[in-house]
Design a protein around this motif. Structure first.
Motif, PDB file in Angstrom:
ATOM      1  N   ALA A 200       0.903  -1.247  -0.125  1.00 25.79           N
ATOM      2  CA  ALA A 200      -0.470   0.065  -0.078  1.00 25.79           C
ATOM      3  C   ALA A 200       1.274   0.886   0.055  1.00 25.79           C
ATOM      4  O   ALA A 200       0.679   1.581  -0.554  1.00 25.79           O
ATOM      5  CB  ALA A 200      -0.705   0.027   1.457  1.00 25.79           C
ATOM      6  N   ARG A 201       1.977   1.089   1.140  1.00 26.61           N
ATOM      7  CA  ARG A 201       3.385   2.564   1.188  1.00 26.61           C
ATOM      8  C   ARG A 201       3.248   2.744  -0.196  1.00 26.61           C
ATOM      9  O   ARG A 201       3.769   3.859  -0.699  1.00 26.61           O
ATOM     10  CB  ARG A 201       3.750   1.510   2.045  1.00 26.61           C
ATOM     11  N   ALA A 202       3.853   1.903  -1.265  1.00 27.91           N
ATOM     12  CA  ALA A 202       4.756   1.707  -2.403  1.00 27.91           C
ATOM     13  C   ALA A 202       3.406   1.620  -3.364  1.00 27.91           C
ATOM     14  O   ALA A 202       4.295   2.127  -4.907  1.00 27.91           O
ATOM     15  CB  ALA A 202       5.163  -0.246  -2.773  1.00 27.91           C
TER      16      ALA A 202
ATOM     17  N   LEU B 229      10.291  -9.348  -3.617  1.00 28.55           N
ATOM     18  CA  LEU B 229       9.505  -8.576  -4.092  1.00 28.55           C
ATOM     19  C   LEU B 229       9.210  -7.287  -3.842  1.00 28.55           C
ATOM     20  O   LEU B 229       8.279  -6.517  -4.616  1.00 28.55           O
ATOM     21  CB  LEU B 229       8.250  -9.670  -3.966  1.00 28.55           C
ATOM     22  N   LEU B 230       9.268  -6.724  -2.645  1.00 29.53           N
ATOM     23  CA  LEU B 230       8.399  -5.679  -2.296  1.00 29.53           C
ATOM     24  C   LEU B 230       9.644  -4.663  -2.194  1.00 29.53           C
ATOM     25  O   LEU B 230       9.085  -3.673  -2.882  1.00 29.53           O
ATOM     26  CB  LEU B 230       8.788  -5.749  -0.276  1.00 29.53           C
ATOM     27  N   ASP B 231      10.769  -4.951  -2.200  1.00 26.96           N
ATOM     28  CA  ASP B 231      11.703  -4.299  -3.002  1.00 26.96           C
ATOM     29  C   ASP B 231      11.192  -3.552  -4.904  1.00 26.96           C
ATOM     30  O   ASP B 231      11.217  -2.335  -4.955  1.00 26.96           O
ATOM     31  CB  ASP B 231      13.466  -4.723  -2.837  1.00 26.96           C
ATOM     32  N   ILE B 232      11.607  -5.180  -5.592  1.00 23.39           N
ATOM     33  CA  ILE B 232      10.602  -4.635  -6.737  1.00 23.39           C
ATOM     34  C   ILE B 232       9.844  -4.213  -6.536  1.00 23.39           C
ATOM     35  O   ILE B 232       9.728  -2.547  -7.935  1.00 23.39           O
ATOM     36  CB  ILE B 232      10.846  -5.932  -8.088  1.00 23.39           C
ATOM     37  N   ALA B 233       8.220  -4.012  -6.600  1.00 29.55           N
ATOM     38  CA  ALA B 233       7.009  -3.447  -5.900  1.00 29.55           C
ATOM     39  C   ALA B 233       7.252  -1.711  -6.124  1.00 29.55           C
ATOM     40  O   ALA B 233       6.120  -0.832  -6.892  1.00 29.55           O
ATOM     41  CB  ALA B 233       6.235  -4.576  -4.846  1.00 29.55           C
TER      42      ALA B 233
END
Ligand SMILES: [Zn+2]
Length: 536
Positions: free
Chosen positions: A67-69, A342-346
């Motif tokens: 959500a933050r991304a 995944l979180l970094d890439i997102a």
């Protein structure tokens, strides 16, 4: 028409070449990756067992980060897609197994000799059945190979050595060794149960560690559509070090079988002179968990309706038998590391516009450790139209534990995703190689396999090593000591620079796949192509 098509093809080809020639910017530093891993593999999350509070905490962290991304929810209930399971646990003190010969029973010590596999819905009643050794226990029509043919197997339990003959192509070997495929011809022949003997020449982890967590709950998806082992009443894993007991009086020895199996030679098939008497008492409960799904919308008005999937499993194996006094199986690399990637890439598109032309679907699945169940559910019930998913890139335990020189690509030669993966790695000065250890069946041992079975081309990327190098030793050691052990935790050494470059390569791969005009295709000779034509 033809002229235009050619023109488009030329422009696309030039476009890709142009991108590949100038080194893309490095966007990651490994620090935020490690911060995510630190959260996900903290003792407080208790190893993220499917259905546990720890996994729920991990998933709410993931949702928060997404959500933050600025990603959009793409589940059923916001970012979440609920999934129902049945959980099964063996009650060993009420269960028993024995080998019977000449009317005499020789009890098996559960754990030391063998243990029940509760992933399948075993029969509750006491069962007595003759045993037959069926070699590798496989039927591979493409090779006219059949371990079932010509044997009387009705009402019997078959014993097999895990693996396949050396001339079996890797993909066939992996595919026909999935339980669903293995069971089909056995069931047709009237078999009621299986005893698997791991091949001592290709065991990832020693028997002592395999059997240590046998009382740990197994899980299955709720719903007949997912039951691939109907009719299977008994399933046991048998310790290769004790397997001579099965062969007594048969005219063969396990030593002879293991010797042949070491070089993957053809195996004899014959009735055993001992029979099996057993009773499995299993406790079942209902469990709920969820997949987490988010979308990065594409920038092209038409292509944005197609999706490139980036997947990773969030779950691990929770709390188990203690090793060196530690009971928490943190799963830092398996697969906190993949979720972190995944979180970094997102998050990386927030400061690096524009979005790729197609949409990217970030799929965090549950219950991978229970038999790829969360992805099995998602692939059967996707939250976007099934045909709109054009590729899956899966990350599972990519192991940034050495400097990144070579990237191992599962599925390298199977589809043109392999070519895109090569271009992406080369853009960052990294070589690619196919799996140097095909016998580990890695291409079907993680979530990409469920996408493949629905016709979707897939690749899985891992940090690799050159055969015979000191790095090979580091990987071997990691598998023996840390894989599915409490020491896959935050105290282990990792290479953040490797993790950062890995993320750059995966992101570049997503961009290549999402931007290129043509959908990815299986290679004409790929075994897995069949699913693209047979699946719905
Ligand atoms: Zn695992």
């Amino acid at each position: 028409m033809l002229k235009n098509a050619l023109l488009i093809a030329t422009v696309v080809a030039l476009g890709v070449t142009a991108v590949a020639q100038q080194p893309p910017a490095k966007l990651f530093d490994g620090n935020s990756w490690w911060d995510h891993v630190k959260f996900l593999a903290d003792d407080k999350l208790e190893g993220r067992e499917t259905g546990s509070e720890g996994l729920r905490t991990a998933e709410s962290y993931v949702v928060d980060q997404l959500a933050r991304a600025g990603l959009q929810p793409a589940g059923v209930n916001g970012f979440y897609q609920p999934v129902k399971f049945v959980s099964r646990e063996i009650v060993e003190k009420e269960s028993s197994a024995a080998l019977v010969s000449g009317g005499k029973e020789q009890p098996l010590v559960l754990g030391d000799d063998a243990y029940f596999i509760t992933r399948f819905d075993l029969a509750p009643e006491e069962i007595s059945a003759p045993l037959v050794f069926v070699g590798y226990g496989l039927k591979i029509p493409e090779m006219n190979y059949d371990d079932v043919e010509g044997l009387d197997l009705k009402g019997k339990v078959v014993v097999y050595l895990a693996g396949s003959t050396a001339d079996t192509p890797t993909a066939l070997s992996a595919h026909y060794q999935t339980m669903g495929e293995r069971w089909r011809p056995l069931r047709q022949a009237g078999v009621i149960g299986v005893i698997a003997i791991p091949n001592p020449a290709s065991m990832d982890i020693p028997w002592s560690r395999m059997s240590l967590n046998r009382a740990h709950p197994s899980m299955d998806l709720v719903g007949d559509e997912f039951n691939e082992t109907a009719g299977l009443k008994i399933s046991l894993n048998f310790n290769p070090a004790q397997a001579e007991k099965l062969f007594v009086g048969s005219g063969h020895t396990f030593a002879e079988i293991a010797e042949l199996g070491k070089d993957r030679k053809p195996l004899p098939r014959f009735p055993l002179s001992v029979s099996l008497k057993c009773r499995a008492v299993v406790k079942s409960t209902s469990v709920e968990s969820a997949n987490v799904i988010a979308k990065l919308p594409g920038s092209d008005p038409v292509l944005k309706n197609e999706y490139v999937v980036l997947s990773a499993h969030v779950d691990h194996i929770g709390i188990g038998a203690p090793i060196n006094g530690d009971r928490i199986y943190n799963g830092a690399m398996d697969n906190g590391s993949g979720v972190a990637a995944l979180l970094d890439i997102a998050a990386s598109w927030k400061a690096n516009q524009p979005h790729p032309r197609r949409s990217i679907l970030f799929v965090f699945v549950t219950a991978e450790e229970k038999g790829l169940l969360g992805s099995k559910y998602f692939a059967a019930h996707p939250t976007v139209p099934a045909k709109s998913m054009i590729a899956d890139v899966n990350i599972d335990m990519f192991l940034p534990i050495v400097p990144l020189k070579v990237l191992k690509v599962q599925g390298l030669a199977e589809s043109d995703l392999g070519d895109r993966a090569r271009e992406s790695a080369q853009a960052f000065g990294v070589r690619v190689e196919a799996d140097p250890q095909p016998l580990r069946n890695a291409f079907i041992r993680s979530d990409q396999y469920n996408f493949i079975r629905h016709g979707i081309p897939a690749v899985k990327l891992d940090v690799g090593f050159d055969p015979g190098s000191p790095d090979e030793q580091i990987f071997k050691e990691w598998l023996t000591v840390r894989y599915h052990a409490p020491s896959d935790d935050l105290a282990q050494p990792v290479d953040r620079a490797t993790a950062a470059t890995y993320e750059d390569i995966v992101r570049q791969l997503l961009v290549y796949i999402a931007d290129i005009e043509a959908r990815p295709q299986w290679k004409p000779n790929s075994f897995f192509r069949r699913y693209a034509t047979t699946s719905n």
